[in-house]
Design a protein around this motif. Structure first.
Motif, PDB file in Angstrom:
ATOM      1  N   TYR A 149      20.421  36.391  50.968  1.00  0.00           N
ATOM      2  CA  TYR A 149      20.837  35.707  52.197  1.00  0.00           C
ATOM      3  C   TYR A 149      20.432  36.524  53.421  1.00  0.00           C
ATOM      4  CZ  TYR A 149      23.691  34.043  56.039  1.00  0.00           C
ATOM      5  OH  TYR A 149      24.103  33.587  57.265  1.00  0.00           O
ATOM      6  N   GLU A 159      19.901  31.706  58.098  1.00  0.00           N
ATOM      7  CA  GLU A 159      19.539  30.731  57.073  1.00  0.00           C
ATOM      8  C   GLU A 159      20.689  29.747  56.901  1.00  0.00           C
ATOM      9  OE1 GLU A 159      16.726  33.521  54.183  1.00  0.00           O
ATOM     10  OE2 GLU A 159      18.720  32.951  53.492  1.00  0.00           O
ATOM     11  N   CYS A 164      16.418  24.410  55.146  1.00  0.00           N
ATOM     12  CA  CYS A 164      15.942  24.570  53.763  1.00  0.00           C
ATOM     13  C   CYS A 164      15.088  23.374  53.369  1.00  0.00           C
ATOM     14  CB  CYS A 164      17.142  24.679  52.827  1.00  0.00           C
ATOM     15  SG  CYS A 164      16.704  24.794  51.067  1.00  0.00           S
ATOM     16  N   TRP A 192      24.920  27.095  52.900  1.00  0.00           N
ATOM     17  CA  TRP A 192      23.874  27.926  52.284  1.00  0.00           C
ATOM     18  C   TRP A 192      24.159  28.049  50.800  1.00  0.00           C
ATOM     19  CZ3 TRP A 192      23.432  32.338  49.326  1.00  0.00           C
ATOM     20  CH2 TRP A 192      22.152  32.916  49.254  1.00  0.00           C
ATOM     21  N   TYR A 211      18.201  28.414  48.419  1.00  0.00           N
ATOM     22  CA  TYR A 211      17.612  28.270  49.751  1.00  0.00           C
ATOM     23  C   TYR A 211      16.126  28.671  49.735  1.00  0.00           C
ATOM     24  CZ  TYR A 211      16.554  28.925  54.683  1.00  0.00           C
ATOM     25  OH  TYR A 211      15.974  28.837  55.922  1.00  0.00           O
ATOM     26  N   LYS A 270      13.078  28.389  52.749  1.00  0.00           N
ATOM     27  CA  LYS A 270      12.800  27.995  54.133  1.00  0.00           C
ATOM     28  C   LYS A 270      11.737  26.891  54.201  1.00  0.00           C
ATOM     29  CE  LYS A 270      11.665  29.804  58.639  1.00  0.00           C
ATOM     30  NZ  LYS A 270      11.596  30.939  59.493  1.00  0.00           N
TER      31      LYS A 270
END
Length: 104
Positions: A60, A64, A69, A96, A100, A102
């Motif tokens: 993490y 985020e 995501c 989250w 996850y 990006k």
């Protein structure tokens, strides 16, 4: 009855539009994912990303959250939406989990 290509395409657009609207309506009816859900627990899901245990989930990084995501399927700016990691459920856009990834 003879159908022209043009009339077929015009009616197809109507059908596709109706399906898109019904998909959005169905997504809005999905229940929220509780943090107590077994799959949510196995992936470390938190509805508020700022509450992620950073010692337990060193992957993490601050900033985020689900809305950024690639698995998140909610509309931009929505408070929640469907997620590919949790079929049939909505997740918090501010949440989250360890799945996850990006958005590109």
């Amino acid at each position: 009855m003879k159908t022209s290509r043009r009339s077929f395409l015009i009616s197809s657009v109507g059908v596709v539009s109706a399906l898109a609207l019904s998909r959005e309506a169905l997504a809005a009816d999905l229940p929220m994912l509780p943090e107590s859900d077994p799959t949510a627990q196995s992936l470390g899901y938190k509805a508020d990303a700022t509450k992620v245990d950073k010692a337990k989930y060193p992957k993490y990084a601050a900033g985020e959250h689900c809305a950024t995501c690639m698995l998140y399927q909610g509309k931009a700016g929505a408070a929640s939406g469907p997620c590919g990691a949790f079929p049939g459920k909505q997740v918090s856009a501010k949440g989250w989990c360890s799945a996850y990834s990006k958005k590109a």
